[in-house]
Design a protein around this motif. Structure first.
Motif, PDB file in Angstrom:
ATOM      1  N   SER A   1      43.523  65.835  38.323  1.00 44.69           N
ATOM      2  CA  SER A   1      43.863  64.873  39.368  1.00 44.69           C
ATOM      3  C   SER A   1      44.900  63.924  38.784  1.00 44.69           C
ATOM      4  O   SER A   1      45.063  63.878  37.565  1.00 44.69           O
ATOM      5  CB  SER A   1      42.617  64.062  39.742  1.00 44.69           C
ATOM      6  OG  SER A   1      42.215  63.313  38.602  1.00 44.69           O
ATOM      7  N   PRO A   2      45.589  63.167  39.638  1.00 44.83           N
ATOM      8  CA  PRO A   2      46.548  62.194  39.092  1.00 44.83           C
ATOM      9  C   PRO A   2      45.879  61.208  38.130  1.00 44.83           C
ATOM     10  O   PRO A   2      46.462  60.812  37.126  1.00 44.83           O
ATOM     11  CB  PRO A   2      47.079  61.478  40.338  1.00 44.83           C
ATOM     12  CG  PRO A   2      46.889  62.474  41.447  1.00 44.83           C
ATOM     13  CD  PRO A   2      45.646  63.245  41.106  1.00 44.83           C
ATOM     14  N   ASP A   3      44.633  60.825  38.413  1.00 43.81           N
ATOM     15  CA  ASP A   3      43.927  59.921  37.497  1.00 43.81           C
ATOM     16  C   ASP A   3      43.720  60.569  36.138  1.00 43.81           C
ATOM     17  O   ASP A   3      43.821  59.924  35.096  1.00 43.81           O
ATOM     18  CB  ASP A   3      42.556  59.525  38.068  1.00 43.81           C
ATOM     19  CG  ASP A   3      42.699  58.465  39.146  1.00 43.81           C
ATOM     20  OD1 ASP A   3      43.825  57.936  39.285  1.00 43.81           O
ATOM     21  OD2 ASP A   3      41.695  58.177  39.838  1.00 43.81           O
ATOM     22  N   ALA A   4      43.391  61.864  36.182  1.00 44.68           N
ATOM     23  CA  ALA A   4      43.167  62.577  34.917  1.00 44.68           C
ATOM     24  C   ALA A   4      44.465  62.640  34.117  1.00 44.68           C
ATOM     25  O   ALA A   4      44.462  62.518  32.885  1.00 44.68           O
ATOM     26  CB  ALA A   4      42.632  63.977  35.192  1.00 44.68           C
ATOM     27  N   VAL A   5      45.587  62.808  34.826  1.00 42.02           N
ATOM     28  CA  VAL A   5      46.887  62.824  34.136  1.00 42.02           C
ATOM     29  C   VAL A   5      47.114  61.482  33.435  1.00 42.02           C
ATOM     30  O   VAL A   5      47.449  61.424  32.245  1.00 42.02           O
ATOM     31  CB  VAL A   5      48.043  63.108  35.127  1.00 42.02           C
ATOM     32  CG1 VAL A   5      49.400  62.883  34.463  1.00 42.02           C
ATOM     33  CG2 VAL A   5      47.950  64.528  35.656  1.00 42.02           C
ATOM     34  N   ASP A   6      46.877  60.387  34.170  1.00 42.94           N
ATOM     35  CA  ASP A   6      47.077  59.053  33.584  1.00 42.94           C
ATOM     36  C   ASP A   6      46.176  58.845  32.383  1.00 42.94           C
ATOM     37  O   ASP A   6      46.587  58.307  31.360  1.00 42.94           O
ATOM     38  CB  ASP A   6      46.774  57.959  34.620  1.00 42.94           C
ATOM     39  CG  ASP A   6      47.810  57.952  35.726  1.00 42.94           C
ATOM     40  OD1 ASP A   6      48.868  58.592  35.542  1.00 42.94           O
ATOM     41  OD2 ASP A   6      47.547  57.324  36.772  1.00 42.94           O
ATOM     42  N   GLU A   7      44.932  59.267  32.521  1.00 40.30           N
ATOM     43  CA  GLU A   7      43.969  59.064  31.436  1.00 40.30           C
ATOM     44  C   GLU A   7      44.415  59.819  30.176  1.00 40.30           C
ATOM     45  O   GLU A   7      44.386  59.280  29.070  1.00 40.30           O
ATOM     46  CB  GLU A   7      42.576  59.540  31.868  1.00 40.30           C
ATOM     47  CG  GLU A   7      41.547  59.392  30.754  1.00 40.30           C
ATOM     48  CD  GLU A   7      40.198  60.018  31.103  1.00 40.30           C
ATOM     49  OE1 GLU A   7      39.783  59.897  32.268  1.00 40.30           O
ATOM     50  OE2 GLU A   7      39.583  60.619  30.194  1.00 40.30           O
ATOM     51  N   LEU A   8      44.844  61.059  30.373  1.00 42.66           N
ATOM     52  CA  LEU A   8      45.243  61.856  29.211  1.00 42.66           C
ATOM     53  C   LEU A   8      46.508  61.301  28.559  1.00 42.66           C
ATOM     54  O   LEU A   8      46.625  61.255  27.339  1.00 42.66           O
ATOM     55  CB  LEU A   8      45.448  63.317  29.608  1.00 42.66           C
ATOM     56  CG  LEU A   8      44.167  64.051  30.001  1.00 42.66           C
ATOM     57  CD1 LEU A   8      44.473  65.499  30.344  1.00 42.66           C
ATOM     58  CD2 LEU A   8      43.138  63.987  28.875  1.00 42.66           C
ATOM     59  N   ARG A   9      47.434  60.857  29.390  1.00 46.07           N
ATOM     60  CA  ARG A   9      48.663  60.276  28.822  1.00 46.07           C
ATOM     61  C   ARG A   9      48.314  59.041  27.994  1.00 46.07           C
ATOM     62  O   ARG A   9      48.822  58.839  26.891  1.00 46.07           O
ATOM     63  CB  ARG A   9      49.640  59.898  29.931  1.00 46.07           C
ATOM     64  CG  ARG A   9      50.318  61.110  30.532  1.00 46.07           C
ATOM     65  CD  ARG A   9      51.547  60.699  31.334  1.00 46.07           C
ATOM     66  NE  ARG A   9      52.316  61.881  31.692  1.00 46.07           N
ATOM     67  CZ  ARG A   9      52.732  62.143  32.924  1.00 46.07           C
ATOM     68  NH1 ARG A   9      52.475  61.315  33.917  1.00 46.07           N
ATOM     69  NH2 ARG A   9      53.422  63.240  33.164  1.00 46.07           N
TER      70      ARG A   9
END
Ligand code: 6R9
Length: 617
Positions: free
Chosen positions: A542-550
């Motif tokens: 999800s977009p949130d998961a992308v932000d978290e990983l970055r």
């Protein structure tokens, strides 16, 4: 200049060893080569700080400017003469001494591009205290692992650094790092922005307070006479595993190597105003902002900020104001200026420029031509210089005035450098693995604390040859063309980042089951990082998961290692023996043809990933 290339390398390096550097005790033996270990200038005793600072003042050049320092806030500037540099270095040295630093004390330096950065390095060199400079963009974890690996007892940092009008809290990051690396006894904090910091009593001191009543007389603060092979610094760099390597550089060979190459490659003249627009936190800054130029006694520019603050003509304003004659930068910066358009450079008089240099990654012919046309008025030679953290000094480069320059070629090996390209069997071929065959003065002396890794990484694939990790082609004239890394090292904006390091940071996030990282071509940064990630429990991305990983990668390594694209996939393509097929992932990321997929365990995985990659952000 071709006469330079025709010289006998041993005679050349003997002569340069005497000409570039002043010795407390002259060397008796040029070199000892016990593969894969080299020693240079044996028997010699010297001090790098003495050579970079004191001797210029003693020779009557104290009023010459060493650095035109330009702070990021417009108008925040300082012309630091060699005499003033000497006073400040002595002051820093005496302050470090008060805090118990002496010969053999390891010091970590985590500073932005403030005058105190070269000053702290030189103060360490004066004392015989090896330093490691950690680039200000690295995270607390990355800083802690370097402090720990080197066993640093003292850390020099600053309250905050300026970046595009905002502040970056270096001391707060340093606090986190020190919590994870408790070996640090004392932390010296340079005041820059006057922003809020927390100081731990007994450990942390403000530099301006600790240095307030300190003696500035060089006569009372002599430069330690050090052995030619005394450790000068470690520079950590990414390899093909998750753990960065502490590359060992020693005093004499390094100093002679960088001063000599700096002099010939940049064709130094008495009126040279030189600007290497790199960060001192990388090897380019160590060799060609600090040790090389200062050893040669030239006037340099030192700039704290970014090229686009407050406007996109900031660099050209600096060039014009200081009459810069030699500019040395990276292709990624040139491509950025190219994207902005030539009108920013056109606002300024750049007629002082005589020579342009490039380093860090292959320069594409378009960028080369743009650089020459818009910055070099169509006439300044562009020297593309190939070298590495490990080589310490420029290894392959054209010499100005030595023939036709070919856009995209790095020219020929420097005097005494023997480079070859080999096939997988170790046979010389026109296009292959770039190796170096003969020791050179500034070569690495090993990997700190890991002699086996030194042998395995550089000397085992082709015994007797140093493996660079790069591919290259040699043309009919003997000119070299670099083709990029052949190992798992990526090059993003000229920064070396290992795929495995980023994978480890991703897998360290609690939501991630598996990750594979590769690079794709990027028109501006050269390469960009693409991460393929499988989440635990079959979760969808999800977009949130992308932000978290970055964010997680930024915390573990630093913003420079954050993937440009994250592709979530239920599975990674693997061989039947379970190996991730990185080549395939690279092909998908580059939108190239897929090549041979017959060893895939489950071919349907690829189409799935391809579709997701196309839709990724
Ligand atoms: C000095 C520096 C080293 C790697 C090197 C190569 C790439 C550097 C280059 C170049 C093509 C050039 N590289 N200069 N590739 N043309 N002129 O950059 O050191 O950070 O250790 O990187 O950078 O791949 O192996 P480092």
């Amino acid at each position: 200049m071709s006469a330079l290339w025709d010289q006998d390398p041993d005679e050349f390096w003997t002569r340069e060893g005497r000409a570039r550097v002043d010795w407390f005790t002259p060397f008796h033996t040029l070199r000892e080569w016990d593969p894969p270990y080299a020693k240079w200038y044996l028997g010699g005793r010297l001090n790098a700080c003495y050579n970079c600072v004191d001797r210029h003042v003693e020779a009557g050049h104290g009023e010459r400017v060493a650095y035109h320092w330009e702070g990021e806030p417009v108008g925040d500037r300082l012309a630091l003469t060699y005499a003033e540099l000497q006073r400040r270095v002595v002051r820093f040295t005496n302050t470090l001494k008060k805090l118990g630093v002496g010969r053999g004390t390891n010091v970590a330096i985590y500073l932005g591009m403030v005058p105190e950065l070269p000053i702290a390095m030189l103060a360490c060199a004066r004392l015989g205290a090896p330093h490691t400079v950690v680039f200000g963009g690295f995270s607390a974890d990355a800083l802690a692992s370097r402090i720990d690996d080197m066993g640093c007892q003292v850390l020099v940092t600053q309250d905050e650094a300026w970046r595009r009008g905002r502040t970056v809290p270096l001391k707060a990051v340093a606090d986190k790092a020190m919590a994870a690396a408790p070996g640090v006894r004392r932390c010296v904090v340079v005041r820059r922005t006057d922003g809020p910091v927390s100081m731990t009593p007994g450990r942390d001191v403000w530099y301006h307070e600790a240095s307030a009543h300190v003696d500035e007389d060089p006569a009372n603060c002599p430069c330690e006479p050090l052995d030619a092979e005394a450790l000068l610094f470690l520079m950590y760099t990414s390899g093909t595993t998750a753990k960065p390597k502490g590359i060992v550089h020693t005093t004499a060979g390094y100093l002679v190597g960088v001063a000599t190459t700096h002099r010939y490659v940049f064709d130094l003249q008495p009126d040279t105003v030189y600007w290497c627009a790199a960060d001192i936190g990388w090897i380019t800054g160590h060799s060609y902002i600090v040790y090389g130029p200062l050893c040669n006694g030239v006037t340099s520019v030192l700039y704290e900020g970014t090229p686009d603050f407050p406007d996109r003509d900031r660099w050209w304003d600096i060039v014009e104001r200081h009459g810069v004659t030699v500019l040395y930068t990276a292709p990624t910066a040139i491509r950025t200026h190219m994207k902005w358009g030539p009108e920013f450079a056109a606002r300024h008089d750049l007629s002082s420029i005589r020579l342009l240099g490039s380093v860090g990654e292959p320069i594409n012919p378009e960028a080369w031509s743009w650089y020459r046309t818009h910055i070099g008025a169509g006439r300044a030679p562009v020297v593309d210089t190939w070298w590495q953290t490990e080589t310490g000094m420029i290894m392959i480069s054209p010499l100005p005035g030595s023939g036709t320059l070919k856009p995209g070629s790095v020219g020929r090996p420097f005097v005494g450098v023997e480079a070859a390209t080999l096939d997988s069997q170790g046979r010389p071929v026109a296009n292959g693995q770039l190796v170096l065959d003969r020791p050179w003065p500034a070569m690495l002396r090993g990997i700190h604390g890991d002699p086996q890794r030194y042998v395995d990484t550089y000397w085992s694939k082709y015994p007797g040859h140093y493996l660079t990790g790069d591919g290259a082609r040699i043309d009919e004239d003997g000119d070299f063309w670099l083709l990029g890394r052949l190992d798992d090292v990526m090059n993003v904006s000229g920064h070396r980042i290992s795929t495995i390091e980023v994978e480890s940071a991703l897998v360290d996030d609690r939501s991630v089951a598996e990750a594979a990282v590769c690079a794709r071509p990027d028109p501006r940064t050269g390469q960009a990082i693409v991460a393929y990630v499988t989440l635990k429990g079959g979760r969808e991305g999800s977009p949130d998961a992308v932000d978290e990983l970055r964010q997680h990668v930024a915390d573990k390594i630093g913003k420079l290692a954050v993937p440009a694209n994250i592709v979530f996939t239920p599975e990674l393509p693997k061989t039947r023996s379970g190996k991730i097929m990185r080549r395939l992932l690279r092909d998908i990321a580059s939108e190239g043809s897929l090549g041979d997929t017959t060893t895939l365990a489950d071919p349907s995985v690829v189409e799935e990933i391809r579709a997701r990659a196309a839709a990724s952000v």
